[in-house]
Every structure is written in structure tokens, then in C-alpha cells.
Write an enzyme that holds these catalytic residues in place. Structure first.
Site, PDB file in Angstrom:
ATOM      1  CB  CYS A 199      36.413  47.762  50.270  1.00  0.00           C
ATOM      2  SG  CYS A 199      35.406  47.534  51.746  1.00  0.00           S
TER       3      CYS A 199
ATOM      4  N   GLY B 284      16.406  35.002   0.951  1.00  0.00           N
ATOM      5  CA  GLY B 284      15.518  35.492  -0.088  1.00  0.00           C
ATOM      6  C   GLY B 284      16.119  35.315  -1.462  1.00  0.00           C
TER       7      GLY B 284
END
Length: 527
Positions: A409, A42
């Protein structure tokens, strides 16, 4: 209902310094900008092009919430941060921008002065709760927006200009919490532009360490506005090299992994030995973005572990069904655990964390004071002897494995302190890359945050060491789909309130902000 075990157990106090790591220092934000090929935005007062499609795009991006059919309200909406000149450039009838909190940066203007610029007295009165004046720059606004008052009510913060504010967005410290740039690229360049916003080209790195990656861009279109400007909508995101570790490993397993048979009968592609590192500093949470991760499930399960629970029904009753298969009557019987009630998982993770070595009878029997409380011992060492090299919690108890519904796990975590930061190294023997590992990363990150709260330290790093890293054969194609997605920046974790004891934290006390993942990718769990 709280279990008897949780009520009676000696609990771990939360440290008096825990509040210092309850939220990130600045609120994460995104940038929305329209600029031409040369970066022009602008002339300091007006926009030099008329593109109604861009106005519609701007409104949609800055107003819409992430949930399906969720409408903005004062209890949940987005915020737009702008400089005083940008506020003044808005046509008075559009002030404030509707359905958004308007945060205006000004060294002199008060909220009352900003509201005075709204000509309609009725609208001016209604706007009192929609406008905030901040005496400072973007950093000050982001510090205000991460406060308790705004954390839950603001979903996404957007920086909308002008030029000075845009420049602050790409400089430290603000750039460290930049999540995305939504750019409208306008062609051809306008000769009337005197204000510019230089966005680094994708793939280049700025002195601040910012490297942008293009997530998406539309085809070039011609506007219906005056002058028929051409435009494209582009989305850029800071490169997430940490999530790329995960994606690269998944890709390598698919391309180079050894084909193996496994317990479930599904089959895997597997590699042995890998490592990933994730920063937890400033409350950044490694919750994968290339598919949605079930955060509520992560949080509820980790808190369940931390309390030493082994009854999967406590999770199932909250809608967390990740243990239902392994707690089913048929599965328990297949393991020879015929004496267990359904959903009794045996001496799994939580029991080993809080009662290692104790005899396990059932999930209904209180084990208070029995076995070794590894979590409490580690917290004690973190406070009294932070250089200790024995701060290890293990769920792998060979003598108890036959009594577990499923051997662990993610089996061992070691904690390490450096310069007031707490880091955690997780060793995981069996790593389901499609379903389990994204969950485990977030889970041990949360554990590290909670251990930091108990010990008065700052969160540092999560190091994830993987043994058998595998992709199940029926996950290969879903994982290939995930690999095509550009990872977005990780979200942040906020503790809405602290508790007196570690075990008293509830999922509702912990919030993830600025999590904008891709949609879920369905993958079937191998049991």
C-alpha cells in the site's frame, strides 16, 4: 531470537554524528496557572484568593501519571519547575511538593540552601532526591530535563510560576515545546494583583507564532473557600495544524467521497489525490493524538521492514498482530500461496527494500547478497551525493506481486537533502485513513529519523502523498467521533542509545516522550 537473515546480512553503519539527533533540544512542558479575568496571578508573594478546589486540581494535574493506577515513584514521576519566589511562597511543611521532582530556578540559591528551608530534619533528608536547583531560567531547566538522566524518569514537566517564568514559557525557544496550558479562571478579578500572566486569547496568534485552541472548559462553579470565588477549569493547547490536515481530509472523504466497492467487500468512501506535510525538526514525531496510535507496533514493524524480514511470526511473537490476518493459512491459500508456511508473507516490503529483483523462495531462506539493496544504496548516496534525484526506495515490484500475501500500500519513498536536513516523500497508493494512515505517517517518520542517523543529517520533513484515500464504511462513525476531538501537540522521539549498525536498533532503544493522546477508537481491520 534473531533470525539467520539478520545475523548474516551486511549491515548499514550508523553515522558518527547520529548522536546529535538522539533527543530534542528542550524538554516539552505544560503550564499550570490560576489567574483572574484580567490575568492577575498574585502580588508577588501571596495568592489573593482561597479556592481549595483549585489546590486539589493543581495537585491532581501535576502529580497524576497517564497510566491507569500508576503511582509516582523516583523511577517515574512528573516534574514541577518554579522560580525561587514561588518556592519560598510554599508553606515550609509542603516543601518539596510531594511525589514530584521540584526544579527551582535561582541565580544564587544552591540545592543545600533550598533544603535548609525545610524545617523537619527527617523530611529534609528524604527530600535530597526530590529537589534540583538550576542556575538559570526556564530554558536551562528544560535543557536539563531532556538529558539522559531525566528523559525516562520524568513523564510530564509542569511550569508552575511565578510571573517571570510564565512569561518565558510563552517566548522562544520555550514556547516551541509548549504542550498545554491548564488554567483556573477566577472571578471576579482581584484588585490586589500586581503580577500578571497574559495568556493569548484562543484563536489569536502571537508574534512567536503561538495559537492556542480551547480543548475543554468546565461550567462555572462557586468555591467553598472564603469569599465564595467563582472559578472554571480550562485547558488550552497549541494549535496542531498538521494533525488538522489529516482530520480535514477524513472529514472531506466522509462528506464528499465517492462510494466504491473494494476487495474486502466492506465498501469505502474515497477521494483520489491528496497530500499532507509533517515537520520532523527537533525530533517532533507526527504520532496522531486524536486517538492513541500503537507506537510499539509502528516501531517493531518498521525495524522488521528495515531488516528485510518477511516472517510475520517474528512480529506476532512480540504481541504485534497486524499481519496475522494476511499471514493466516486461509488468507494465503485464497491468494494461491499454498506452498508458503503460515505467516510467510512472501516478498513484501522488507524483501523489496533490501533484495529488490531477487527470487523469493521462503522466509526461511537467506537472501544475503541477492537483488538490489535499496536502503544501503540510498544511504551511500545521502553521504556521497546528497543532491542525487534518484534516492528512491520502492516496494512495488510488478513481477513479484503474485507472490506477495498483500501488494504494498505504501509503495515508494524518495529522499531529499536541503541545508543538512533529510526529508522523505512517501507515495501511498491505497490509504486506509482510519487504521492504516496514522500508522504509516509515524512509520515513515521513524524511517526518516533512522536514515538521518545513518547519513549524519538532521530530520527535516515528511511529505505524505496519497492516491486512493478512503474511509471504510464501517469506520465512518468511529471517524466522526475522532473528528470531534481537538488535536494536541505531537510528542517527541528520543533514542536512548545509538547502535553501531542501523539494523541493530531495538524497539527498547527508542522512546516517545510527552505523548498524551485521547483514548483508542476501535475500528475493525478489513482483510
Amino acid at each position: 531470537m534473531l533470525s539467520l537473515t539478520r545475523i548474516l546480512r551486511k549491515k548499514i553503519p550508523v553515522h558518527e554524528l547520529a548522536g546529535k539527533i538522539s533527543r530534542p533540544p528542550l524538554r516539552p512542558f505544560s503550564v499550570v496557572v490560576a489567574s483572574d479575568e484580567k490575568g492577575g496571578i498574585g502580588d508577588g508573594g501571596t495568592i489573593p484568593w482561597e479556592i481549595p478546589e483549585d489546590m486539589q486540581y493543581f495537585r491532581r494535574v501535576t502529580t497524576n501519571l497517564r497510566g491507569k493506577n500508576v503511582k509516582p515513584s523516583p523511577s517515574k514521576r512528573n516534574a514541577v519547575v518554579m522560580g525561587r519566589k514561588t518556592w519560598d511562597s510554599l508553606p515550609p511543611k509542603f516543601r518539596p511538593l510531594s511525589n514530584r521532582l521540584n526544579v527551582v530556578l535561582s541565580r544564587s540559591a544552591t540545592k543545600e540552601q533550598l533544603l535548609a528551608g525545610i524545617p523537619d530534619p527527617i523530611k529534609r533528608a528524604e527530600a535530597a532526591n526530590d529537589v534540583v536547583a538550576v542556575n538559570g531560567g526556564l530554558e536551562d531547566a528544560l535543557r536539563m530535563l531532556v538529558s539522559k538522566e531525566h528523559t525516562s524518569s520524568i513523564e510530564t514537566v509542569f511550569c508552575i510560576g511565578g510571573g517571570t517564568i510564565y512569561k518565558q514559557a510563552l517566548c522562544a525557544p520555550c514556547v516551541n515545546v509548549l504542550q498545554a496550558i491548564h488554567r483556573t479562571v477566577v472571578r471576579p478579578a482581584s484588585n490586589s494583583c500586581s503580577v500578571f500572566f497574559d495568556i493569548p486569547a484562543a484563536g489569536t496568534k502571537t508574534p512567536e507564532g503561538l495559537e492556542l485552541v480551547r480543548e475543554s472548559i468546565t461550567d462555572e462553579r462557586v468555591s467553598t473557600g472564603a469569599g465564595g470565588k467563582k472559578y472554571q477549569f480550562e485547558k488550552l493547547v497549541p494549535r496542531n495544524s498538521e494533525e488538522e490536515q489529516y482530520l480535514n481530509l477524513v472529514g472531506r472523504i466522509i462528506d464528499e467521497g465517492c462510494t466504491k466497492c473494494d476487495r474486502t467487500g466492506v465498501g469505502t468512501r474515497s477521494l483520489f489525490g491528496a497530500q499532507m506535510r509533517f515537520s520532523l525538526r527537533n525530533n517532533r514525531l507526527p504520532l496522531l493524538t486524536t486517538k492513541r496510535v500503537f507506537w510499539r507496533g509502528v516501531c517493531e514493524e518498521l525495524l522488521w521492514f528495515l531488516r528485510g524480514e518477511t516472517n510475520a511470526k517474528l512480529l506476532s511473537d512480540k504481541g504485534i498482530h497486524i499481519w496475522d490476518g494476511n499471514g493466516s493459512r486461509a488468507f494465503l491459500d485464497s491468494r494461491g500461496l499454498t506452498d508458503y508456511d503460515e505467516m510467510d508473507l512472501g516478498p513484501v516490503y522488507g524483501f523489496q527494500w533490501r533484495h529488490f529483483g531477487a527470487d523469493y523462495i521462503s522466509c526461511k531462506v537467506d537472501s544475503e547478497g541477492k537483488g538490489v539493496d535499496q536502503i544501503a544504496n540510498i544511504v551511500k548516496s545521502l553521504i556521497e551525493n546528497p543532491d542525487d534525484r534518484r534516492m528512491i526506495c520502492t516496494a512495488w515490484n510488478p513481477a513479484a506481486l503474485p507472490r506477495m500475501a498483500l501488494p504494498p500500500c505504501h509503495m515508494m519513498a524518495q529522499f531529499y537533502v536541503s541545508n543538512g536536513e533529510l526529508s522523505c516523500m512517501l507515495y501511498q497508493r491505497s490509504c486506509d485513513m482510519g487504521l492504516g494512515v496514522p500508522f504509516n505517517i509515524a512509520s515513515y517518520a521513524l524511517l526518516t529519523f533512522l536514515m538521518a542517523k545513518a547519513s549524519g543529517l538532521r530530520p527535516g520533513e515528511l511529505v505524505h502523498t496519497l492516491g486512493d484515500a478512503h474511509v471504510y464504511s464501517n469506520h465512518v462513525e468511529p471517524c466522526r467521533k475522532q473528528l470531534k476531538r481537538v488535536p494536541r501537540p505531537f510528542p517527541f522521539i528520543v533514542f536512548k542509545q545509538d547502535k553501531e549498525f542501523l539494523e541493530d536498533f531495538q524497539e527498547s532503544d527508542i522512546e516517545v516522550i510527552d505523548y498524551s493522546p485521547y483514548p483508542v477508537i476501535s475500528m475493525e481491520m478489513a482483510v
